[in-house]
Motif scaffolding. Structure first.
Motif, mmCIF file in Angstrom:
data_model
loop_
_atom_site.group_PDB
_atom_site.id
_atom_site.type_symbol
_atom_site.label_atom_id
_atom_site.label_comp_id
_atom_site.label_asym_id
_atom_site.label_seq_id
_atom_site.Cartn_x
_atom_site.Cartn_y
_atom_site.Cartn_z
ATOM 1 N N GLN A 1 -66.650 -1.085 -107.866
ATOM 2 C CA GLN A 1 -65.448 -0.959 -108.667
ATOM 3 C C GLN A 1 -64.330 -0.274 -107.888
ATOM 4 O O GLN A 1 -63.170 -0.359 -108.244
ATOM 5 C CB GLN A 1 -65.736 -0.151 -109.934
ATOM 6 C CG GLN A 1 -66.398 -0.945 -111.035
ATOM 7 C CD GLN A 1 -65.447 -1.907 -111.699
ATOM 8 O OE1 GLN A 1 -64.362 -1.546 -112.124
ATOM 9 N NE2 GLN A 1 -65.841 -3.168 -111.794
ATOM 10 N N THR B 1 -62.653 1.395 -116.584
ATOM 11 C CA THR B 1 -63.976 0.777 -116.707
ATOM 12 C C THR B 1 -65.012 1.842 -117.026
ATOM 13 O O THR B 1 -65.138 2.839 -116.309
ATOM 14 C CB THR B 1 -64.387 0.055 -115.417
ATOM 15 O OG1 THR B 1 -63.435 -0.959 -115.112
ATOM 16 C CG2 THR B 1 -65.767 -0.577 -115.562
ATOM 17 N N ILE C 1 -69.387 -1.683 -119.217
ATOM 18 C CA ILE C 1 -70.491 -2.371 -118.548
ATOM 19 C C ILE C 1 -71.776 -1.615 -118.860
ATOM 20 O O ILE C 1 -71.838 -0.401 -118.692
ATOM 21 C CB ILE C 1 -70.274 -2.421 -117.026
ATOM 22 C CG1 ILE C 1 -68.977 -3.167 -116.694
ATOM 23 C CG2 ILE C 1 -71.459 -3.078 -116.326
ATOM 24 C CD1 ILE C 1 -68.610 -3.131 -115.216
ATOM 25 N N ASN D 1 -64.190 3.619 -112.956
ATOM 26 C CA ASN D 1 -62.936 3.179 -112.349
ATOM 27 C C ASN D 1 -61.808 3.441 -113.348
ATOM 28 O O ASN D 1 -61.973 3.215 -114.542
ATOM 29 C CB ASN D 1 -62.979 1.702 -111.981
ATOM 30 C CG ASN D 1 -61.866 1.326 -111.013
ATOM 31 O OD1 ASN D 1 -61.339 2.175 -110.300
ATOM 32 N ND2 ASN D 1 -61.497 0.057 -110.987
ATOM 33 N N ARG E 1 -62.838 -1.793 -120.352
ATOM 34 C CA ARG E 1 -64.057 -2.592 -120.497
ATOM 35 C C ARG E 1 -65.272 -1.694 -120.330
ATOM 36 O O ARG E 1 -65.200 -0.630 -119.710
ATOM 37 C CB ARG E 1 -64.105 -3.740 -119.492
ATOM 38 C CG ARG E 1 -64.141 -3.307 -118.036
ATOM 39 C CD ARG E 1 -64.339 -4.517 -117.141
ATOM 40 N NE ARG E 1 -64.216 -4.183 -115.742
ATOM 41 C CZ ARG E 1 -64.571 -5.005 -114.759
ATOM 42 N NH1 ARG E 1 -65.065 -6.194 -115.029
ATOM 43 N NH2 ARG E 1 -64.423 -4.650 -113.495
#
Length: 240
Positions: A118, A50, A102, A74, A100
């Motif tokens: 996370q 992440t 964010i 993460n 992903r």
């Protein structure tokens, strides 16, 4: 991802609560999967990586995603394992890693909450969860101006490269030897001395980093009364 770590090193993981766990069973398993016969199933076996960034731009024509001021919050162990496999020239080409991004849009509180939550699926020390809190970051900067380095995450300095070490020494204006204060140790010493609660420092260390709402003392201890100068002095007071 492996090449990204090769390019940026631990600087890519500064907002990651967990430091390198090195040769653990989990990390060996990650590396074994991305280099072994089951590499095609890596996607199904791994939680992925992440990224937290301020902004993200997707080019639909080039099919590229550009992240601004990105950090891995993460999946640090995963990205390190991929890099080790790449260095050994054993990383399989069919490995697919779920990833992903964010975007925080510059909201620091949100960014910190993402980094903490996370990592809530695995137990982490309360001090780790505060490592990126603004109070701790401000203390870090204040200590650096006095020639001291605050180790905000336990063990984060053990894997420094020579280049990273030199950069930190330039930052504080001293050699690191004898100029490092660990967050947990510094907070304990301060709590026992200037905050006047030696029992909490000795027997309830976790409460130093827990919020008042959760029955802790964090906001009271890490208040305006806490200064970098006191953090430097406190260990000397307790040792005497």
């Amino acid at each position: 991802l492996a090449e990204l770590y090769a390019q940026h090193g631990e600087g890519l993981l500064q907002r990651n609560i967990r430091v390198d766990q090195r040769d653990t069973a989990t990390n060996r398993s990650i590396e074994a999967t991305c280099t072994g016969d089951g590499s095609v199933n890596f996607l199904h076996f791994n939680n992925g990586v992440t990224f937290l960034c301020e902004k993200a731009f997707y080019d639909v024509f080039q099919k590229t995603l550009t992240l601004e001021r990105a950090q891995v919050v993460n999946g640090g162990q995963t990205i390190r394992a991929l890099h080790r496999a790449l260095e050994k020239r054993k990383l399989k080409s069919d490995v697919i890693v779920p990833a992903r991004a964010i975007t925080s849009s510059g909201h620091k509180d949100f960014a910190n909450d993402v980094a903490v939550n996370q990592n809530n699926q695995n137990q982490v020390g309360t001090g780790f969860l505060r490592s990126n809190d603004q109070r701790v970051v401000q203390l870090d900067h204040a200590l650096a101006s006095l020639g001291w380095l605050l180790e905000r995450r336990e063990g984060e300095l053990t894997s420094l490269t020579d280049t990273e070490r030199v950069a930190l020494e330039r930052r504080i204006g001293h050699h690191l030897d004898g100029r490092i204060i660990r967050l947990k140790d510094g907070a304990q010493a301060y709590t026992a001395t200037f905050y006047g609660q030696p029992e909490i420092a000795k027997k309830n260390v976790k409460k130093i980093f827990l919020s008042v709402e959760d029955g802790g003392y964090y906001e009271r201890i890490f208040s305006g009364d806490m200064t970098a100068e006191k953090i430097v002095i406190a260990p000397r007071v307790t040792s005497n």
